[in-house]
Motif scaffolding. Structure first.
Motif, short mmCIF file in Angstrom:
data_model
loop_
_atom_site.label_atom_id
_atom_site.label_comp_id
_atom_site.label_asym_id
_atom_site.label_seq_id
_atom_site.Cartn_x
_atom_site.Cartn_y
_atom_site.Cartn_z
N ASN A 1 0.82 -1.22 0.00
CA ASN A 1 0.00 0.00 0.00
C ASN A 1 0.85 1.27 0.00
N SER A 2 2.16 1.13 -0.10
CA SER A 2 3.03 2.32 -0.17
C SER A 2 2.88 2.96 -1.55
N GLY A 3 3.49 4.13 -1.72
CA GLY A 3 3.48 4.77 -3.03
C GLY A 3 4.11 3.88 -4.08
N VAL A 4 5.24 3.30 -3.77
CA VAL A 4 5.91 2.42 -4.73
C VAL A 4 5.03 1.19 -5.00
N ALA B 1 13.53 -0.03 3.68
CA ALA B 1 13.83 -0.71 4.95
C ALA B 1 12.90 -0.15 6.02
N MET B 2 11.60 -0.16 5.70
CA MET B 2 10.64 0.50 6.59
C MET B 2 10.62 -0.09 7.99
N SER B 3 10.96 -1.37 8.15
CA SER B 3 10.96 -1.97 9.49
C SER B 3 12.19 -1.55 10.31
N TRP C 1 18.21 1.66 -6.20
CA TRP C 1 18.16 3.04 -5.73
C TRP C 1 17.87 3.94 -6.93
N VAL C 2 16.70 4.56 -6.91
CA VAL C 2 16.27 5.34 -8.08
C VAL C 2 17.20 6.53 -8.33
N SER C 3 17.80 7.09 -7.28
CA SER C 3 18.71 8.24 -7.49
C SER C 3 19.91 7.83 -8.33
N GLU D 1 5.00 8.65 10.66
CA GLU D 1 4.15 7.64 11.30
C GLU D 1 3.67 6.59 10.31
N GLY D 2 3.52 5.32 10.79
CA GLY D 2 2.94 4.26 9.96
C GLY D 2 1.42 4.39 9.91
N PHE D 3 0.78 3.50 9.16
CA PHE D 3 -0.68 3.42 9.04
C PHE D 3 -1.28 4.78 8.65
N ARG D 4 -0.60 5.51 7.78
CA ARG D 4 -1.11 6.81 7.35
C ARG D 4 -2.19 6.63 6.28
N SER D 5 -3.04 7.64 6.18
CA SER D 5 -4.09 7.53 5.17
C SER D 5 -3.66 8.11 3.83
N1 LIG Z 1 15.39 2.68 -3.25
C1 LIG Z 1 14.70 3.60 -3.91
O1 LIG Z 1 15.09 4.07 -4.96
C2 LIG Z 1 13.41 4.05 -3.32
C3 LIG Z 1 12.54 4.85 -4.08
C4 LIG Z 1 11.32 5.20 -3.50
C5 LIG Z 1 11.01 4.81 -2.20
N2 LIG Z 1 11.93 4.08 -1.51
C6 LIG Z 1 11.66 3.61 -0.16
O2 LIG Z 1 10.50 2.83 -0.22
C7 LIG Z 1 9.85 2.89 1.03
C8 LIG Z 1 8.40 3.29 0.78
O3 LIG Z 1 8.39 4.61 0.28
P1 LIG Z 1 7.00 5.29 -0.18
O4 LIG Z 1 7.24 6.70 -0.48
O5 LIG Z 1 6.36 4.41 -1.18
O6 LIG Z 1 6.26 5.17 1.22
P2 LIG Z 1 4.83 5.59 1.69
O7 LIG Z 1 3.91 5.77 0.54
O8 LIG Z 1 5.01 6.68 2.66
O9 LIG Z 1 4.39 4.25 2.45
C9 LIG Z 1 5.11 3.74 3.54
C10 LIG Z 1 4.93 2.24 3.57
O10 LIG Z 1 5.75 1.68 4.57
C11 LIG Z 1 4.95 0.87 5.42
N3 LIG Z 1 5.50 0.92 6.78
C12 LIG Z 1 5.64 2.01 7.56
N4 LIG Z 1 6.23 1.67 8.72
C13 LIG Z 1 6.46 0.32 8.65
C14 LIG Z 1 7.04 -0.63 9.52
N5 LIG Z 1 7.51 -0.28 10.71
N6 LIG Z 1 7.10 -1.92 9.12
C15 LIG Z 1 6.61 -2.30 7.93
N7 LIG Z 1 6.07 -1.43 7.04
C16 LIG Z 1 5.99 -0.15 7.41
C17 LIG Z 1 3.57 1.48 5.36
O11 LIG Z 1 2.63 0.52 5.72
P3 LIG Z 1 1.45 0.86 6.77
O12 LIG Z 1 0.37 1.53 5.99
O13 LIG Z 1 1.08 -0.48 7.25
O14 LIG Z 1 2.03 1.74 7.83
C18 LIG Z 1 3.49 1.81 3.86
O15 LIG Z 1 3.21 0.67 3.11
C19 LIG Z 1 10.65 3.86 1.89
O16 LIG Z 1 11.56 3.12 2.67
C20 LIG Z 1 11.38 4.68 0.84
O17 LIG Z 1 12.57 5.25 1.36
C21 LIG Z 1 13.10 3.70 -2.03
#
Ligand SMILES: NC(=O)c1ccc[n+]([C@@H]2O[C@H](COP(=O)([O-])OP(=O)(O)OC[C@H]3O[C@@H](n4cnc5c(N)ncnc54)[C@H](OP(=O)(O)O)[C@@H]3O)[C@@H](O)[C@H]2O)c1
Length: 400
Positions: A206-209, A306-308, A330-332, A386-390
């Motif tokens: 359910n994250s953005g990715v 590494a959200m955990s 890593w997208v960057s 915070e986790g569990f965001r809307s």
């Molecule tokens: N490597 C790259 O190039 C790249 C690119 C983009 C993003 N990212 C990484 O991808 C991740 C997600 O990014 P996003 O922008 O898609 O995030 P986002 O939309 O803000 O969503 C965060 C996600 O992480 C989960 N989460 C939060 N705390 C958690 C925990 N303690 N344990 C397990 N899951 C947890 C959330 O689940 P709940 O709803 O259950 O809280 C949600 O699914 C981040 O770590 C970000 O840095 C990496």
């Protein structure tokens, strides 16, 4: 073209700019936005001069931008900038890329501007600029520019022009280059998935990715198994499952369902035990073991988050006997090395968006007006940890 003579006293009010960004008092005159004396644009930026918790180290800095631009510069007005987890990590000082601290904006201490992504409108251009014009929308070519600001001076090669902004919103454009591009490249660049045959599995679905991967997978004919955390109530969990199924997820399981005997049996049943070729890991930690064990012989696990905040632990047998390949993404790194490919990927995703085939993630908009107080902006940014965001926090710029 008007030449403005800026009295010494007024010039002294402008912040110290580097030679590179220093105003050229005799060239192009830019359009005023929030204008100060003598046509200076009044601008604000969320800056930090040391690493730490964003609510402690961010401050709102006001500065002026001269109406005269050097010939190779653009003046941008910001329309929308998201708050991504990486932005927070960068301010905390735990992210590998760290923008340099400078005094370009006239801050008392050398500082950097927060944020890495966003949609900007070109406000005015220097005389030598050919590829963009006033009114165009642009995104940053590279990360690290510092996007949480009402206005920015940039060079032509800092930006990518959005070729067709028709039918798009600043939020869609301002959030395209990190999460959707990450999902796109991870689905395409590590293994070849056969449409109508192969599957991928992902946590943090359910994250953005995750939401981007679901939709691109559906578009390209890849089936997906999507893992979410159990919500507080069974109803909330079902609602989240439905949301992802409506986006195009093939199956959705909770972490606890994945870890159960039945969950693993279902996955073998769905995928035939041999067509689960790719795993996308947003979470890490011990819970990712269960996901990795479901992968088919020779499959690829790509870790991008590494959200955990826990290390990934993997049973040795998965490497020796199942020949699972482990990679990071890593997208960057990709976008800095392949700006042209980035432009193509962004345009492709925006075309899908325009056609209604790629939906926005849920957003929590935070309006940034000229009078919005520092504490409001900082509070909103800190809340995104915070986790569990809307929804994803996005700064939307009003009368700035
Ligand atoms: N490597 C790259 O190039 C790249 C690119 C983009 C993003 N990212 C990484 O991808 C991740 C997600 O990014 P996003 O922008 O898609 O995030 P986002 O939309 O803000 O969503 C965060 C996600 O992480 C989960 N989460 C939060 N705390 C958690 C925990 N303690 N344990 C397990 N899951 C947890 C959330 O689940 P709940 O709803 O259950 O809280 C949600 O699914 C981040 O770590 C970000 O840095 C990496």
């Amino acid at each position: 073209m008007t030449t403005m003579l800026i009295p010494r006293a007024v010039r002294a009010q402008a912040p110290a700019l580097s030679k590179e960004l220093a105003p050229n008092y005799g060239s192009t005159v830019c359009r005023r936005w929030k204008s100060g004396p003598y046509g200076y644009t009044q601008a604000k930026a969320l800056v930090y001069s040391k690493y730490g918790d964003p609510s402690n180290v961010l401050s709102l800095h006001t500065h002026s931008i001269s109406p005269s631009l050097p010939s190779n510069q653009l003046l941008l007005r910001t329309l929308a900038t998201p708050i991504n987890p990486a932005d927070i990590n960068q301010i905390q000082g735990v992210y590998p890329s760290r923008p340099p601290f400078t005094t370009l904006l006239g801050t008392p201490e050398p500082s950097a501007v927060g944020g890495n992504e966003g949609c900007f409108q070109v406000q005015s251009v220097g005389s030598a600029i050919k590829s963009v014009q006033k009114g165009d929308w642009v995104i940053m070519k590279n990360t690290g520019f510092g996007t949480w600001r009402t206005h920015a001076l940039a060079k032509e090669n800092n930006v990518l022009k959005i070729e067709d902004k028709e039918g798009l919103s600043p939020l869609q454009v301002g959030t395209v280059s990190v999460n959707p591009c990450t999902a796109y490249r991870m689905l395409k660049d590590f293994t070849t998935l056969e449409p109508s045959q192969d599957w991928f599995i992902q946590n943090g679905a359910n994250s953005g990715v995750g939401r981007a991967a679901i939709q691109l997978g559906r578009e390209w004919g890849y089936s997906s198994i999507n893992i979410i955390r159990d919500r507080k109530t069974a109803e909330d969990t079902e609602a989240m499952k439905k949301e992802l199924l409506d986006l195009g997820a093939t199956k959705v399981l909770t972490e606890s369902e994945l870890q159960s005997r039945e969950g693993a049996a279902h996955i073998i049943d769905w995928t035939g035990g041999k067509n689960l070729k790719l795993g996308l890991n947003c979470v890490g930690g011990p819970q990712t073991q269960a996901l990795t064990k479901t992968l088919s012989q020779g499959a690829h696990l790509v870790t991008y988050g590494a959200m955990s905040k826990q290390p990934l632990s993997v049973p040795t047998g998965l490497l020796i006997f199942k020949d699972i390949k482990f990679s990071g993404y890593w997208v960057s790194r990709w976008s800095d090395a392949h700006p042209e490919e980035k432009k193509k990927t962004v345009e492709e995703i925006l075309t899908l968006t325009r056609e209604g085939k790629f939906k926005d993630v849920p957003f929590q908009e935070m309006r940034w007006d000229w009078g919005t107080e520092e504490s409001v902006l900082k509070g909103g940014i800190a809340g995104t940890l915070e986790g569990f965001r809307s929804g994803k926090g996005v700064l939307v710029y009003g009368d700035t």
